[in-house]
Design a protein around this motif. Sequence first.
Motif, PDB file in Angstrom:
ATOM      1  N   ALA A 268     -10.619  37.860   2.935  1.00  0.00           N
ATOM      2  CA  ALA A 268     -11.871  37.629   2.222  1.00  0.00           C
ATOM      3  C   ALA A 268     -11.732  36.419   1.302  1.00  0.00           C
ATOM      4  N   ILE A 269     -10.549  36.272   0.701  1.00  0.00           N
ATOM      5  CA  ILE A 269     -10.248  35.114  -0.138  1.00  0.00           C
ATOM      6  C   ILE A 269      -8.846  34.634   0.221  1.00  0.00           C
ATOM      7  N   ASP A 270      -8.722  33.389   0.584  1.00  0.00           N
ATOM      8  CA  ASP A 270      -7.421  32.793   0.881  1.00  0.00           C
ATOM      9  C   ASP A 270      -7.406  31.440   0.194  1.00  0.00           C
ATOM     10  N   ALA A 271      -6.763  31.390  -0.962  1.00  0.00           N
ATOM     11  CA  ALA A 271      -6.885  30.199  -1.790  1.00  0.00           C
ATOM     12  C   ALA A 271      -5.534  29.803  -2.345  1.00  0.00           C
ATOM     13  N   GLY A 272      -5.236  28.498  -2.364  1.00  0.00           N
ATOM     14  CA  GLY A 272      -3.960  28.130  -2.934  1.00  0.00           C
ATOM     15  C   GLY A 272      -3.636  26.650  -2.896  1.00  0.00           C
ATOM     16  N   PHE A 273      -2.539  26.317  -3.505  1.00  0.00           N
ATOM     17  CA  PHE A 273      -2.105  24.931  -3.588  1.00  0.00           C
ATOM     18  C   PHE A 273      -1.652  24.419  -2.222  1.00  0.00           C
ATOM     19  N   THR A 274      -2.095  23.240  -1.876  1.00  0.00           N
ATOM     20  CA  THR A 274      -1.540  22.512  -0.746  1.00  0.00           C
ATOM     21  C   THR A 274      -0.587  21.434  -1.235  1.00  0.00           C
ATOM     22  N   SER A 275      -0.712  21.044  -2.501  1.00  0.00           N
ATOM     23  CA  SER A 275       0.254  20.174  -3.173  1.00  0.00           C
ATOM     24  C   SER A 275       0.208  20.504  -4.659  1.00  0.00           C
ATOM     25  N   VAL A 276       1.367  20.414  -5.326  1.00  0.00           N
ATOM     26  CA  VAL A 276       1.409  20.751  -6.742  1.00  0.00           C
ATOM     27  C   VAL A 276       2.533  19.984  -7.418  1.00  0.00           C
ATOM     28  N   ASP A 277       2.293  19.569  -8.657  1.00  0.00           N
ATOM     29  CA  ASP A 277       3.260  18.827  -9.465  1.00  0.00           C
ATOM     30  C   ASP A 277       3.233  19.427 -10.864  1.00  0.00           C
ATOM     31  N   PHE A 278       4.411  19.799 -11.394  1.00  0.00           N
ATOM     32  CA  PHE A 278       4.467  20.442 -12.702  1.00  0.00           C
ATOM     33  C   PHE A 278       4.816  19.469 -13.827  1.00  0.00           C
ATOM     34  N   GLU A 279       4.689  18.179 -13.560  1.00  0.00           N
ATOM     35  CA  GLU A 279       4.853  17.187 -14.615  1.00  0.00           C
ATOM     36  C   GLU A 279       3.568  17.086 -15.443  1.00  0.00           C
ATOM     37  N   LYS A 280       3.659  16.496 -16.630  1.00  0.00           N
ATOM     38  CA  LYS A 280       2.492  16.325 -17.516  1.00  0.00           C
ATOM     39  C   LYS A 280       1.472  15.395 -16.844  1.00  0.00           C
ATOM     40  N   PRO A 281       0.226  15.845 -16.676  1.00  0.00           N
ATOM     41  CA  PRO A 281      -0.796  14.984 -16.054  1.00  0.00           C
ATOM     42  C   PRO A 281      -1.136  13.801 -16.957  1.00  0.00           C
ATOM     43  N   ASP A 282      -1.649  12.754 -16.364  1.00  0.00           N
ATOM     44  CA  ASP A 282      -2.099  11.579 -17.120  1.00  0.00           C
ATOM     45  C   ASP A 282      -3.228  11.982 -18.067  1.00  0.00           C
ATOM     46  N   ALA A 283      -3.126  11.584 -19.317  1.00  0.00           N
ATOM     47  CA  ALA A 283      -4.122  11.959 -20.328  1.00  0.00           C
ATOM     48  C   ALA A 283      -5.528  11.496 -19.964  1.00  0.00           C
ATOM     49  N   SER A 284      -5.647  10.410 -19.198  1.00  0.00           N
ATOM     50  CA  SER A 284      -6.965   9.877 -18.852  1.00  0.00           C
ATOM     51  C   SER A 284      -7.763  10.831 -17.973  1.00  0.00           C
ATOM     52  N   LEU A 285      -7.081  11.775 -17.319  1.00  0.00           N
ATOM     53  CA  LEU A 285      -7.792  12.734 -16.474  1.00  0.00           C
ATOM     54  C   LEU A 285      -8.758  13.592 -17.276  1.00  0.00           C
ATOM     55  N   PHE A 286      -8.491  13.745 -18.575  1.00  0.00           N
ATOM     56  CA  PHE A 286      -9.303  14.638 -19.402  1.00  0.00           C
ATOM     57  C   PHE A 286     -10.303  13.886 -20.288  1.00  0.00           C
ATOM     58  N   ASP A 287     -10.389  12.575 -20.094  1.00  0.00           N
ATOM     59  CA  ASP A 287     -11.390  11.773 -20.789  1.00  0.00           C
ATOM     60  C   ASP A 287     -12.631  11.641 -19.913  1.00  0.00           C
ATOM     61  N   PHE A 288     -13.798  11.657 -20.545  1.00  0.00           N
ATOM     62  CA  PHE A 288     -15.032  11.498 -19.777  1.00  0.00           C
ATOM     63  C   PHE A 288     -16.087  10.802 -20.610  1.00  0.00           C
ATOM     64  N   THR A 289     -16.750   9.820 -20.009  1.00  0.00           N
ATOM     65  CA  THR A 289     -17.905   9.141 -20.586  1.00  0.00           C
ATOM     66  C   THR A 289     -19.015   9.152 -19.549  1.00  0.00           C
ATOM     67  N   PRO A 290     -20.205   9.615 -19.893  1.00  0.00           N
ATOM     68  CA  PRO A 290     -21.293   9.663 -18.912  1.00  0.00           C
ATOM     69  C   PRO A 290     -21.531   8.298 -18.277  1.00  0.00           C
ATOM     70  N   PRO A 291     -21.637   8.234 -16.961  1.00  0.00           N
ATOM     71  CA  PRO A 291     -21.901   6.959 -16.289  1.00  0.00           C
ATOM     72  C   PRO A 291     -23.266   6.402 -16.674  1.00  0.00           C
ATOM     73  N   LYS A 292     -23.427   5.120 -16.517  1.00  0.00           N
ATOM     74  CA  LYS A 292     -24.696   4.466 -16.822  1.00  0.00           C
ATOM     75  C   LYS A 292     -25.805   5.060 -15.962  1.00  0.00           C
ATOM     76  N   GLY A 293     -26.903   5.387 -16.600  1.00  0.00           N
ATOM     77  CA  GLY A 293     -28.057   5.928 -15.891  1.00  0.00           C
ATOM     78  C   GLY A 293     -28.024   7.418 -15.657  1.00  0.00           C
ATOM     79  N   ALA A 294     -26.918   8.084 -16.005  1.00  0.00           N
ATOM     80  CA  ALA A 294     -26.832   9.525 -15.788  1.00  0.00           C
ATOM     81  C   ALA A 294     -27.735  10.276 -16.759  1.00  0.00           C
ATOM     82  N   GLU A 295     -28.323  11.346 -16.298  1.00  0.00           N
ATOM     83  CA  GLU A 295     -29.168  12.202 -17.129  1.00  0.00           C
ATOM     84  C   GLU A 295     -28.290  13.281 -17.744  1.00  0.00           C
ATOM     85  N   VAL A 296     -28.202  13.316 -19.074  1.00  0.00           N
ATOM     86  CA  VAL A 296     -27.310  14.248 -19.762  1.00  0.00           C
ATOM     87  C   VAL A 296     -28.110  15.425 -20.319  1.00  0.00           C
ATOM     88  N   THR A 297     -27.675  16.627 -19.996  1.00  0.00           N
ATOM     89  CA  THR A 297     -28.283  17.834 -20.546  1.00  0.00           C
ATOM     90  C   THR A 297     -27.293  18.515 -21.467  1.00  0.00           C
TER      91      THR A 297
END
Length: 417
Positions: A268-297
């Motif tokens: 019914a559910i079969d879910a899992g990693f196909t690739s995984v890395d346990f090193e610290k991710p790049d900090a930029s992955l968690f930054d976000f700025t709305p793209p130009k023209g995007a509608e923000v709610t």
Amino acid sequence: MAPNDSADTNGTAAPGTKGAVAGRRKAVRYIVPVAVAGVAAATIGLVPALASSGDPDLPKITAQELIEKIAASDTQQLSGTVKISTDLGIPSLGGLAGSFVPDGAGDEGSASADPQSKLTELASGTHTLRVAADGPDKQRVSILDNASEYSLIHNGDQVWAYDSKSNAVYHAEGRGEGDAGKGEKRAAPDGVPTTPKALAEQVLKAADGTTSVTVDGTAQVAGRDAYRLVVKPEQSGSTIGSVTVAVDAENGVPLKFTLQPSSGGKAAIDAGFTSVDFEKPDASLFDFTPPKGAEVTEADEAEGHGKAEAEKAKGDLGAFEGLDGMDGMNVIGKGWNSIAEFKTPGGAALPSKASGDEVPAEAQQFLDALGDKVTGKFGSGTVFKTRLVNALMTDDGRVYVGAVTKDALVDAANNAG
């Protein structure tokens, strides 16, 4: 506890348009059966999947020791790709989904990127996700499509969601602990995935004396050696046959989650990693700025609109007073066989053309595909079926729902006072 080959665990079983006013009036009566299907979807969350390529030779370990290894894991940094395949036996909602969206919710500039609705897409089919986590305050999940991407980013007290297909942005802002008195801290919305470990631990909260937990060999998932922890109900009558969690042999992180229904067939559910890395991710992955023209709610704006629409609908539905909650929910049984019993608001029964209700064709098709007519001491009703969660809705407006068989629901209704 002395090591042995199996262990019991204690806890609780783990087990969502604009239109005419008449359509809105009727929509409330379809919410209960559709919400029942959503319960099954809610069991998915973010659990990582199978990518097996051999059975490594690992030191022997007992179920108790493996559970303790999961609990002791302090891994909070990872990134990788997850594949989720889900077959809950829920018919495609198709155009029906729009029937349950409040007026204006589907308009341009609305909260179409709201994770509460977007993540329900994981309830069926196969999806590829990119995930990253850096502690409890930084997570990112991206659902990849052929030509688009939906990303959900949690960074401190900020939650952003972006749908590249519609160029829509959803934003929720909380307040830190130092801002006491200015408002409660806003956590990520319900259903937002965090870590695989947290979800596997929920599955291990099986009810007292009703669960078998064993170690069943080894596996290799995403290039990592893992133990296979198998959780099975010891009670009859559950729709859940077994839950298998592949646990990283080195760090105790769950790498794969497979839920097999008691009826057999594909998972019914079969879910899992196909690739995984346990090193610290790049900090930029968690930054976000709305793209130009995007509608923000903003979240508060979306919530306010939803409450206003709900109040408007309640005003049009005099027979459905009490929509704020279900009356007197009661839990029948225990463990994997627990059944929730409650009454629908105002004692509303299932809509049908036979009773003169105006039922949209898509809604009737959906209800017919799920429902089996049943009778008993309780009277008559309809059982709505998925491969995991079933629900009986009686003609006098009572609902019995659980990860149990149709016969178990009928028995519960017959024995209810």
